[in-house]
Design a protein around this motif. Structure first.
Motif, mmCIF file in Angstrom:
data_model
loop_
_atom_site.group_PDB
_atom_site.id
_atom_site.type_symbol
_atom_site.label_atom_id
_atom_site.label_comp_id
_atom_site.label_asym_id
_atom_site.label_seq_id
_atom_site.Cartn_x
_atom_site.Cartn_y
_atom_site.Cartn_z
ATOM 1 N N ASN A 175 -18.537 -11.955 8.110
ATOM 2 C CA ASN A 175 -19.259 -12.976 7.341
ATOM 3 C C ASN A 175 -18.843 -12.968 5.872
ATOM 4 O O ASN A 175 -19.685 -12.867 4.962
ATOM 5 C CB ASN A 175 -20.776 -12.770 7.478
ATOM 6 C CG ASN A 175 -21.558 -13.995 7.036
ATOM 7 O OD1 ASN A 175 -21.015 -15.103 6.970
ATOM 8 N ND2 ASN A 175 -22.828 -13.796 6.724
ATOM 9 N N ILE A 176 -17.526 -13.086 5.641
ATOM 10 C CA ILE A 176 -16.958 -13.089 4.293
ATOM 11 C C ILE A 176 -16.310 -14.441 4.010
ATOM 12 O O ILE A 176 -15.407 -14.864 4.748
ATOM 13 C CB ILE A 176 -15.879 -11.980 4.138
ATOM 14 C CG1 ILE A 176 -16.430 -10.623 4.557
ATOM 15 C CG2 ILE A 176 -15.351 -11.955 2.710
ATOM 16 C CD1 ILE A 176 -17.551 -10.093 3.709
ATOM 17 N N PRO A 177 -16.707 -15.148 2.944
ATOM 18 C CA PRO A 177 -16.053 -16.411 2.589
ATOM 19 C C PRO A 177 -14.621 -16.168 2.105
ATOM 20 O O PRO A 177 -14.386 -15.313 1.243
ATOM 21 C CB PRO A 177 -16.930 -16.971 1.462
ATOM 22 C CG PRO A 177 -18.207 -16.194 1.520
ATOM 23 C CD PRO A 177 -17.849 -14.858 2.075
ATOM 24 N N LYS A 178 -13.681 -16.900 2.618
ATOM 25 C CA LYS A 178 -12.278 -16.713 2.247
ATOM 26 C C LYS A 178 -12.031 -17.013 0.770
ATOM 27 O O LYS A 178 -11.097 -16.484 0.156
ATOM 28 C CB LYS A 178 -11.380 -17.595 3.118
ATOM 29 C CG LYS A 178 -9.901 -17.271 2.992
ATOM 30 C CD LYS A 178 -9.076 -18.064 3.995
ATOM 31 C CE LYS A 178 -7.600 -17.664 3.925
ATOM 32 N NZ LYS A 178 -6.799 -18.415 4.932
ATOM 33 N N ALA A 179 -12.884 -17.836 0.182
ATOM 34 C CA ALA A 179 -12.687 -18.275 -1.200
ATOM 35 C C ALA A 179 -12.727 -17.129 -2.203
ATOM 36 O O ALA A 179 -12.232 -17.269 -3.329
ATOM 37 C CB ALA A 179 -13.740 -19.319 -1.576
ATOM 38 N N ILE A 180 -13.299 -16.003 -1.841
ATOM 39 C CA ILE A 180 -13.413 -14.901 -2.811
ATOM 40 C C ILE A 180 -12.225 -13.940 -2.753
ATOM 41 O O ILE A 180 -12.113 -13.033 -3.587
ATOM 42 C CB ILE A 180 -14.719 -14.094 -2.616
ATOM 43 C CG1 ILE A 180 -14.677 -13.248 -1.344
ATOM 44 C CG2 ILE A 180 -15.920 -15.003 -2.631
ATOM 45 C CD1 ILE A 180 -15.839 -12.289 -1.235
ATOM 46 N N LEU A 181 -11.327 -14.132 -1.797
ATOM 47 C CA LEU A 181 -10.264 -13.158 -1.573
ATOM 48 C C LEU A 181 -9.055 -13.385 -2.472
ATOM 49 O O LEU A 181 -8.697 -14.529 -2.780
ATOM 50 C CB LEU A 181 -9.818 -13.198 -0.106
ATOM 51 C CG LEU A 181 -10.898 -12.918 0.934
ATOM 52 C CD1 LEU A 181 -10.338 -13.070 2.330
ATOM 53 C CD2 LEU A 181 -11.473 -11.518 0.739
ATOM 54 N N PRO A 182 -8.362 -12.312 -2.866
ATOM 55 C CA PRO A 182 -7.177 -12.453 -3.709
ATOM 56 C C PRO A 182 -5.935 -12.835 -2.908
ATOM 57 O O PRO A 182 -5.879 -12.659 -1.684
ATOM 58 C CB PRO A 182 -7.016 -11.052 -4.302
ATOM 59 C CG PRO A 182 -7.598 -10.142 -3.270
ATOM 60 C CD PRO A 182 -8.734 -10.902 -2.650
ATOM 61 N N GLU A 183 -4.942 -13.334 -3.604
ATOM 62 C CA GLU A 183 -3.622 -13.553 -3.005
ATOM 63 C C GLU A 183 -2.981 -12.191 -2.738
ATOM 64 O O GLU A 183 -3.131 -11.267 -3.517
ATOM 65 C CB GLU A 183 -2.749 -14.353 -3.973
ATOM 66 C CG GLU A 183 -1.332 -14.599 -3.487
ATOM 67 C CD GLU A 183 -0.469 -15.281 -4.534
ATOM 68 O OE1 GLU A 183 0.765 -15.278 -4.363
ATOM 69 O OE2 GLU A 183 -1.026 -15.790 -5.535
ATOM 70 N N VAL A 184 -2.266 -12.082 -1.608
ATOM 71 C CA VAL A 184 -1.678 -10.798 -1.214
ATOM 72 C C VAL A 184 -0.157 -10.857 -1.339
ATOM 73 O O VAL A 184 0.472 -11.803 -0.874
ATOM 74 C CB VAL A 184 -2.075 -10.416 0.224
ATOM 75 C CG1 VAL A 184 -1.667 -8.978 0.525
ATOM 76 C CG2 VAL A 184 -3.570 -10.598 0.440
ATOM 77 N N CYS A 185 0.409 -9.810 -1.965
ATOM 78 C CA CYS A 185 1.845 -9.756 -2.238
ATOM 79 C C CYS A 185 2.429 -8.419 -1.774
ATOM 80 O O CYS A 185 1.694 -7.435 -1.629
ATOM 81 C CB CYS A 185 2.113 -9.886 -3.745
ATOM 82 S SG CYS A 185 1.368 -11.322 -4.523
ATOM 83 N N PRO A 186 3.749 -8.347 -1.555
ATOM 84 C CA PRO A 186 4.381 -7.047 -1.320
ATOM 85 C C PRO A 186 4.120 -6.102 -2.488
ATOM 86 O O PRO A 186 3.887 -6.544 -3.618
ATOM 87 C CB PRO A 186 5.868 -7.390 -1.196
ATOM 88 C CG PRO A 186 5.898 -8.829 -0.795
ATOM 89 C CD PRO A 186 4.720 -9.459 -1.475
ATOM 90 N N SER A 187 4.174 -4.804 -2.227
ATOM 91 C CA SER A 187 3.843 -3.815 -3.260
ATOM 92 C C SER A 187 4.797 -3.883 -4.446
ATOM 93 O O SER A 187 4.400 -3.620 -5.587
ATOM 94 C CB SER A 187 3.860 -2.412 -2.653
ATOM 95 O OG SER A 187 2.905 -2.304 -1.632
ATOM 96 N N ALA A 188 6.052 -4.193 -4.181
ATOM 97 C CA ALA A 188 7.029 -4.357 -5.257
ATOM 98 C C ALA A 188 7.198 -5.849 -5.521
ATOM 99 O O ALA A 188 7.978 -6.525 -4.864
ATOM 100 C CB ALA A 188 8.361 -3.717 -4.885
ATOM 101 N N SER A 189 6.399 -6.372 -6.440
ATOM 102 C CA SER A 189 6.380 -7.804 -6.757
ATOM 103 C C SER A 189 6.053 -7.994 -8.229
ATOM 104 O O SER A 189 5.491 -7.105 -8.874
ATOM 105 C CB SER A 189 5.306 -8.543 -5.932
ATOM 106 O OG SER A 189 5.498 -8.425 -4.557
ATOM 107 N N ARG A 190 6.344 -9.173 -8.732
ATOM 108 C CA ARG A 190 5.887 -9.544 -10.072
ATOM 109 C C ARG A 190 4.494 -10.147 -9.927
ATOM 110 O O ARG A 190 4.346 -11.323 -9.620
ATOM 111 C CB ARG A 190 6.853 -10.521 -10.719
ATOM 112 C CG ARG A 190 8.216 -9.902 -11.013
ATOM 113 C CD ARG A 190 9.091 -10.870 -11.790
ATOM 114 N NE ARG A 190 10.391 -10.298 -12.087
ATOM 115 C CZ ARG A 190 10.977 -10.346 -13.277
ATOM 116 N NH1 ARG A 190 10.344 -10.916 -14.293
ATOM 117 N NH2 ARG A 190 12.180 -9.837 -13.462
ATOM 118 N N PHE A 191 3.500 -9.324 -10.162
ATOM 119 C CA PHE A 191 2.116 -9.757 -9.972
ATOM 120 C C PHE A 191 1.623 -10.625 -11.118
ATOM 121 O O PHE A 191 0.715 -11.427 -10.942
ATOM 122 C CB PHE A 191 1.209 -8.535 -9.826
ATOM 123 C CG PHE A 191 1.350 -7.831 -8.515
ATOM 124 C CD1 PHE A 191 0.485 -8.102 -7.465
ATOM 125 C CD2 PHE A 191 2.362 -6.905 -8.311
ATOM 126 C CE1 PHE A 191 0.619 -7.461 -6.242
ATOM 127 C CE2 PHE A 191 2.503 -6.251 -7.096
ATOM 128 C CZ PHE A 191 1.638 -6.529 -6.056
#
Length: 499
Positions: free
Chosen positions: A209-225
């Motif tokens: 029961n978690i709204p997707k709108a609150i979730l962060p974008e997910v990236c590979p560990s070695a990325s330009r965040f």
């Protein structure tokens, strides 16, 4: 001559924040550390103040910059963090709506019990995440906050709130609220992330029961965040993020299938790299994502020993038979063996691979001839025995062998413990010269992203071994000792189960 290059690594742990300044040879040229308060509002509940975490993180960074005198030539920032700890904040104000719920917190036990009782739910969650439904992970913590804080769930559904593990919270603060991201390793510890598709999973979001709108974008560990926007670190790219145990695996350069590390702290955390092969454990271990340099999957098996260094603290603070952890090596070496004494430090139950929460600690084999030295030695040996049990389970699950175990954490300074670990495993134990491998892992990720190091081979060339511990017991001696340990475990389990 080109200017020297440095990486700033932020290692945000459960009790404090460490900042490391790492040069292009992988050397730590400066280090800062600041602690923060632990909050226990009720038995079994553990909280942190997210704003205090940010404050002490800034303070540790300031200490590093002042001590080193280096203001320029910091090419990138890497972040590693305590995993699973959950923060929910208001996107507009940037203020947390509730204290951070720490990975140790057990307040959502009832929620987990309810979900585990539903037919097929636990198996479905494990198939997608590699994890078990437990308060340890983030999903039920998020749901608890949204349900307990007035108006939070409606605001979350409207996209007005943001969730993050501590890496995400630090990214948000470092970039003045312009970046809401996490990496694969941290996302894989939430119970909401599908580790096959590398995405937030709609079915899991519905289960918890978690709204997707609150979730962060997910990236590979070695990325330009993103790029830091605070005056202290203006315009420096944030280029590497990983959860602490995966960061330690990367910092140990265990980047090929079959390589493993053990971090010796309050407990022990073992990880075995299984490469692109997702291994399902039949021994109570967790399947999780390891750091990868691209979008290709890198998996690992993880097992936790609840009590390791904490057993030595018990000798000091509970039994009061030692004055410091450092002296245990000298005391243990005063006797040839433990004289049949076996300590099982199951103060909070047994972790992997036994998973028996009801078991409590015991000392076996006491006689009139038992002295302090035997108990101290047996306590150190118990750390190695527990780690050997997890290694055995891992290798059985993965169907592989292990030639060498790379180790880190404060307890690896104990030469007796490391030698006994090699003896009881029957393999070499490798202690690096730089034992701050968690922070180094984040630095390596950021440095590779920014081209400070061209590849893993270059990092391996900079890696220095402090000492290699090779087994000195023969197979018969090893098996006899393991048989004594496992007999003690069995006797405890039988006692608990009333058999």
């Amino acid at each position: 001559m080109s200017s020297p290059a440095y990486i700033l690594s932020i290692d945000q742990g459960t009790t404090g924040s460490t900042a490391l300044l790492v040069d292009a040879q992988g050397n730590i040229v400066s280090q800062g550390y600041q602690e923060f308060d632990q909050h226990y509002p009720r038995p079994g509940w553990v909280e942190h103040d997210p704003d205090e975490i940010w404050d002490v993180t800034q303070a540790s960074i300031t200490d590093v910059l002042q001590e080193s005198g280096i203001k320029r030539n910091i090419l990138a920032i890497g972040i590693t963090n305590q995993r699973e700890t959950t923060v929910v904040w208001d996107r507009k104000t940037g203020k947390p709506i509730y204290p951070a719920i720490v990975w140790q917190c057990r307040r959502t036990t009832d929620i987990c019990t309810h979900l585990n009782a539903q037919k097929g739910v636990a198996a479905h969650v494990k198939a997608k995440t590699g994890l078990v439904i437990d308060p340890y992970f983030s999903a039920t913590k998020i749901a608890w906050i949204l349900d307990k804080v007035s108006g939070a769930r409606k605001k979350a559904e409207r996209g007005e709130l943001a969730f993050g593990t501590i890496d995400t919270w630090l990214l948000w603060k470092l970039t003045n609220g312009t970046v809401h991201k996490t990496d694969y390793t941290n996302a894989s510890r939430t119970l909401l992330f599908n580790i096959d598709t590398f995405s937030w999973d709609e079915t899991l979001l519905e289960i918890f029961n978690i709204p997707k709108a609150i979730l962060p974008e997910v990236c590979p560990s070695a990325s330009r965040f993103g790029v830091a926007k605070i005056p202290l670190l203006a315009e420096i790219p944030i280029a590497g993020v990983a959860g602490d145990q995966q960061s330690a695996l990367f910092g140990q350069l265990c980047l090929k299938p079959g390589m493993a590390k053990n971090t010796y702290g309050t407990g022990c955390f073992l990880m075995l790299n299984t490469g692109a092969n997702r291994v399902e454990s039949k021994s109570g271990l967790l399947t999780t994502l390891a750091c990868s340099l691209d979008e290709k999957p890198m998996y690992a098996l993880e097992g936790s020993v609840f009590i390791a260094g904490a057993a030595v603290q018990w000798l000091r603070d509970g039994l009061q038979i030692i004055e410091s952890a450092e002296e245990t090596e000298i005391i243990a070496n005063r006797v040839d063996d433990s004289a049949g004494t076996i300590v099982v430090p199951a103060f909070t139950g047994l972790g992997a691979p036994y998973w028996n929460a009801e078991v409590r600690g015991a000392i076996f084999g006491l006689t009139r001839g038992t002295i302090r030295e035997h108990i101290v030695r047996a306590t150190l040996e118990s750390i190695a025995y527990q780690s050997a049990d997890v290694v055995s389970a891992m290798l059985g699950d993965a169907g592989t062998s292990l030639e060498r175990l790379r180790v880190d954490g404060g307890a690896v300074a104990n030469n007796f413990l490391m030698q006994f670990q090699a003896d009881i495993l029957g393999i070499d134990v490798e202690r690096p010269e730089r034992i701050e491998t968690t922070g180094l892992g984040a630095a390596y990720l950021a440095g590779i992203t920014m081209g400070v190091w061209k590849d893993i081979d270059e990092l391996e060339n900079h890696r220095k071994i402090d000492r290699l511990f090779s087994p000195q017991l023969n197979a018969q001696q090893r098996n006899e000792k393991l048989a004594g340990w496992r007999d003690a475990i069995q006797r405890l389990s039988v006692d608990v189960n009333g058999m």
